[in-house]
Design a protein around this motif. Structure first.
Motif, PDB file in Angstrom:
ATOM      1  N   ALA A  39       0.851  -1.193   0.000  1.00 57.57           N
ATOM      2  CA  ALA A  39       0.000   0.000   0.000  1.00 57.57           C
ATOM      3  C   ALA A  39       0.882   1.236   0.000  1.00 57.57           C
ATOM      4  O   ALA A  39       2.098   1.165   0.231  1.00 57.57           O
ATOM      5  N   ASN A  40       0.252   2.369  -0.240  1.00 58.94           N
ATOM      6  CA  ASN A  40       0.894   3.660  -0.049  1.00 58.94           C
ATOM      7  C   ASN A  40       0.408   4.237   1.276  1.00 58.94           C
ATOM      8  O   ASN A  40      -0.801   4.333   1.511  1.00 58.94           O
ATOM      9  N   ALA A  41       1.334   4.578   2.145  1.00 61.52           N
ATOM     10  CA  ALA A  41       0.983   5.157   3.441  1.00 61.52           C
ATOM     11  C   ALA A  41       1.302   6.646   3.433  1.00 61.52           C
ATOM     12  O   ALA A  41       2.234   7.088   2.748  1.00 61.52           O
ATOM     13  N   PRO A  42       0.539   7.446   4.177  1.00 60.67           N
ATOM     14  CA  PRO A  42       0.824   8.883   4.237  1.00 60.67           C
ATOM     15  C   PRO A  42       2.218   9.140   4.811  1.00 60.67           C
ATOM     16  O   PRO A  42       2.627   8.498   5.777  1.00 60.67           O
ATOM     17  N   LEU A  43       2.913  10.078   4.208  1.00 61.69           N
ATOM     18  CA  LEU A  43       4.230  10.486   4.700  1.00 61.69           C
ATOM     19  C   LEU A  43       4.039  11.774   5.493  1.00 61.69           C
ATOM     20  O   LEU A  43       3.966  12.862   4.927  1.00 61.69           O
ATOM     21  N   SER A  44       3.915  11.639   6.800  1.00 59.45           N
ATOM     22  CA  SER A  44       3.560  12.776   7.648  1.00 59.45           C
ATOM     23  C   SER A  44       4.634  13.849   7.640  1.00 59.45           C
ATOM     24  O   SER A  44       5.838  13.562   7.555  1.00 59.45           O
ATOM     25  N   SER A  45       4.185  15.072   7.775  1.00 61.56           N
ATOM     26  CA  SER A  45       5.078  16.219   7.854  1.00 61.56           C
ATOM     27  C   SER A  45       5.119  16.740   9.292  1.00 61.56           C
ATOM     28  O   SER A  45       4.354  16.295  10.152  1.00 61.56           O
ATOM     29  N   ARG A  46       5.968  17.721   9.537  1.00 62.60           N
ATOM     30  CA  ARG A  46       6.010  18.346  10.862  1.00 62.60           C
ATOM     31  C   ARG A  46       4.707  19.072  11.157  1.00 62.60           C
ATOM     32  O   ARG A  46       4.280  19.162  12.310  1.00 62.60           O
ATOM     33  N   ALA A 182       3.858   5.628  14.010  1.00 62.68           N
ATOM     34  CA  ALA A 182       3.758   4.203  13.710  1.00 62.68           C
ATOM     35  C   ALA A 182       5.097   3.653  13.226  1.00 62.68           C
ATOM     36  O   ALA A 182       5.989   4.416  12.813  1.00 62.68           O
ATOM     37  N   SER A 183       5.240   2.339  13.266  1.00 66.04           N
ATOM     38  CA  SER A 183       6.424   1.677  12.712  1.00 66.04           C
ATOM     39  C   SER A 183       6.670   2.185  11.299  1.00 66.04           C
ATOM     40  O   SER A 183       5.777   2.151  10.453  1.00 66.04           O
ATOM     41  N   GLU A 184       7.869   2.667  11.059  1.00 66.99           N
ATOM     42  CA  GLU A 184       8.182   3.240   9.743  1.00 66.99           C
ATOM     43  C   GLU A 184       8.062   2.202   8.637  1.00 66.99           C
ATOM     44  O   GLU A 184       7.539   2.483   7.554  1.00 66.99           O
ATOM     45  N   ASP A 185       8.521   0.996   8.904  1.00 67.14           N
ATOM     46  CA  ASP A 185       8.507  -0.057   7.887  1.00 67.14           C
ATOM     47  C   ASP A 185       7.147  -0.731   7.761  1.00 67.14           C
ATOM     48  O   ASP A 185       6.774  -1.179   6.673  1.00 67.14           O
ATOM     49  N   SER A 186       6.411  -0.819   8.867  1.00 65.59           N
ATOM     50  CA  SER A 186       5.159  -1.588   8.889  1.00 65.59           C
ATOM     51  C   SER A 186       4.051  -0.786   9.575  1.00 65.59           C
ATOM     52  O   SER A 186       3.589  -1.142  10.669  1.00 65.59           O
ATOM     53  N   PRO A 187       3.596   0.297   8.937  1.00 71.83           N
ATOM     54  CA  PRO A 187       2.621   1.180   9.598  1.00 71.83           C
ATOM     55  C   PRO A 187       1.172   0.746   9.452  1.00 71.83           C
ATOM     56  O   PRO A 187       0.294   1.310  10.109  1.00 71.83           O
ATOM     57  N   LEU A 188       0.884  -0.235   8.588  1.00 74.72           N
ATOM     58  CA  LEU A 188      -0.510  -0.511   8.248  1.00 74.72           C
ATOM     59  C   LEU A 188      -1.348  -1.002   9.433  1.00 74.72           C
ATOM     60  O   LEU A 188      -2.495  -0.562   9.599  1.00 74.72           O
ATOM     61  N   PRO A 189      -0.834  -1.906  10.294  1.00 75.69           N
ATOM     62  CA  PRO A 189      -1.645  -2.276  11.465  1.00 75.69           C
ATOM     63  C   PRO A 189      -1.977  -1.076  12.352  1.00 75.69           C
ATOM     64  O   PRO A 189      -3.086  -1.004  12.899  1.00 75.69           O
ATOM     65  N   ALA A 190      -1.052  -0.138  12.476  1.00 73.26           N
ATOM     66  CA  ALA A 190      -1.314   1.047  13.298  1.00 73.26           C
ATOM     67  C   ALA A 190      -2.390   1.921  12.675  1.00 73.26           C
ATOM     68  O   ALA A 190      -3.278   2.433  13.371  1.00 73.26           O
ATOM     69  N   ILE A 209      -2.524   9.035  15.300  1.00 75.47           N
ATOM     70  CA  ILE A 209      -1.555   8.116  14.699  1.00 75.47           C
ATOM     71  C   ILE A 209      -0.990   8.709  13.413  1.00 75.47           C
ATOM     72  O   ILE A 209      -1.737   9.056  12.484  1.00 75.47           O
ATOM     73  N   LEU A 210       0.334   8.826  13.380  1.00 81.68           N
ATOM     74  CA  LEU A 210       1.061   9.352  12.229  1.00 81.68           C
ATOM     75  C   LEU A 210       1.907   8.246  11.617  1.00 81.68           C
ATOM     76  O   LEU A 210       2.443   7.400  12.334  1.00 81.68           O
ATOM     77  N   SER A 211       2.040   8.262  10.316  1.00 80.45           N
ATOM     78  CA  SER A 211       2.969   7.343   9.645  1.00 80.45           C
ATOM     79  C   SER A 211       3.979   8.169   8.871  1.00 80.45           C
ATOM     80  O   SER A 211       3.697   9.303   8.478  1.00 80.45           O
ATOM     81  N   GLY A 212       5.151   7.600   8.664  1.00 76.18           N
ATOM     82  CA  GLY A 212       6.181   8.331   7.930  1.00 76.18           C
ATOM     83  C   GLY A 212       7.567   8.043   8.458  1.00 76.18           C
ATOM     84  O   GLY A 212       7.819   6.985   9.043  1.00 76.18           O
ATOM     85  N   ARG A 213       8.476   8.989   8.261  1.00 74.13           N
ATOM     86  CA  ARG A 213       9.869   8.818   8.651  1.00 74.13           C
ATOM     87  C   ARG A 213      10.087   9.297  10.082  1.00 74.13           C
ATOM     88  O   ARG A 213       9.922  10.485  10.368  1.00 74.13           O
ATOM     89  N   THR A 214      10.474   8.387  10.939  1.00 76.45           N
ATOM     90  CA  THR A 214      10.679   8.746  12.342  1.00 76.45           C
ATOM     91  C   THR A 214      11.677   9.881  12.489  1.00 76.45           C
ATOM     92  O   THR A 214      11.475  10.812  13.281  1.00 76.45           O
TER      93      THR A 214
END
Length: 295
Positions: A39-46, A182-190, A209-214
């Protein structure tokens, strides 16, 4: 058998009880253990992180003001809904962690059981961290726990669901609100957990809940003046962990440092009590008046 188009799921952030896309409009590819696209997950910003803090702060007083028993009932309702969507989470955990269906099912069962376990602690934790204190004088001296406030949680990177539940549930069980990376590599369950929370009795903003680069999101949250504490469970880069801890010191945030954890083991009460403050009240002893209050 008729041909049909596959309907791919659109994953979104969960902020303030709603499902926004990232403010930046960016996404990133999430793959399984064999590097197949999921899937494509959102890449959260600041900016997304700041919005999540605003939502968490807005919800915190009301959530802390609920009785401990009611918080437990609400958390138990979340577990009920997780049970009803078990098949979805088994699939997502299996894909995220490269597990067989049976092993993923065992992980999901453990995660639901853990959520129930923390739900049961909401009205009991005060008994292990509060109580009456012996003092020399005609006074009652009583200590009781209060939530720290808004807590940033960096979810475990490898344990996409059991570890996730193990760091979110104790934070909100004690009256705090959470901003979760969320886990950067596996964010979908979150991100799917956000869908469960949205349709449970949990007020919007209690969990965000945010997904993206920690490494992109976490520094601004660690430095945010309206964040009271941070759990670095999912920070595997030692340099980043030190930077986040230094940023957190600016407003004296409570910090749970990253350390190896067996998420399948008995969690104990460490995370349950990590984000509690102690309020101590002095009151003169004496007989009760007609109103029933001490004087």
């Amino acid at each position: 058998m008729s041909d049909r188009l596959s309907v791919f799921k659109t994953y979104k952030l969960y902020v303030g009880g709603k499902f926004p896309r990232s403010e930046s409009g960016r996404v990133y590819e999430v793959t399984d253990s064999k590097d197949n696209w999921l899937a494509n997950a959102p890449l959260s910003s600041r900016k997304d992180a700041r919005d999540a803090v605003v939502a968490a702060r807005k919800a915190q007083a009301g959530w802390a003001g609920r009785t401990a028993y009611l918080r437990g009932q609400i958390l138990y309702r979340v577990a009920e809904m997780l049970e009803g969507r078990k098949e979805q989470f088994v699939r997502e955990v299996a894909e995220a962690e490269g597990l067989s269906k049976s092993k993923a099912a065992a992980v999901v069962d453990a995660a639901i059981d853990r959520w129930v376990w923390y739900a049961g602690w909401t009205d009991k934790v005060a008994q292990i961290v509060g109580g009456g204190n012996p003092v020399a004088g005609p006074f009652f001296n009583l200590s009781s726990p209060e939530p720290t406030g808004v807590v940033t949680v960096v979810a475990p990177r490898q344990s996409s669901f059991l570890g996730l539940v193990s760091v979110i549930a104790p934070v909100i069980a004690t009256g705090n609100t959470a901003v979760v990376i969320a886990s950067e590599d596996s964010p979908l369950p979150a991100l799917s957990l956000g869908e469960v929370l949205a349709t449970s009795d949990l007020p919007g903003g209690v969990v965000n809940i945010l997904s993206g680069r920690t490494a992109e999101i976490a520094p601004s949250l660690a430095a945010h003046q309206d964040v009271n504490a941070i759990d670095l469970a999912g920070v595997e880069d030692a340099v980043l962990a030190k930077e986040l801890e230094a940023a957190a010191a600016d407003n004296l945030k409570r910090v749970v440092r990253p350390q190896p954890v067996d998420w399948s083991a008995d969690p104990g009460t460490h995370r349950l009590t990590a984000f509690l403050e102690t309020k101590t009240v002095w009151h003169p002893t004496g007989s009760l008046g007609a109103s029933g209050s001490a004087y």
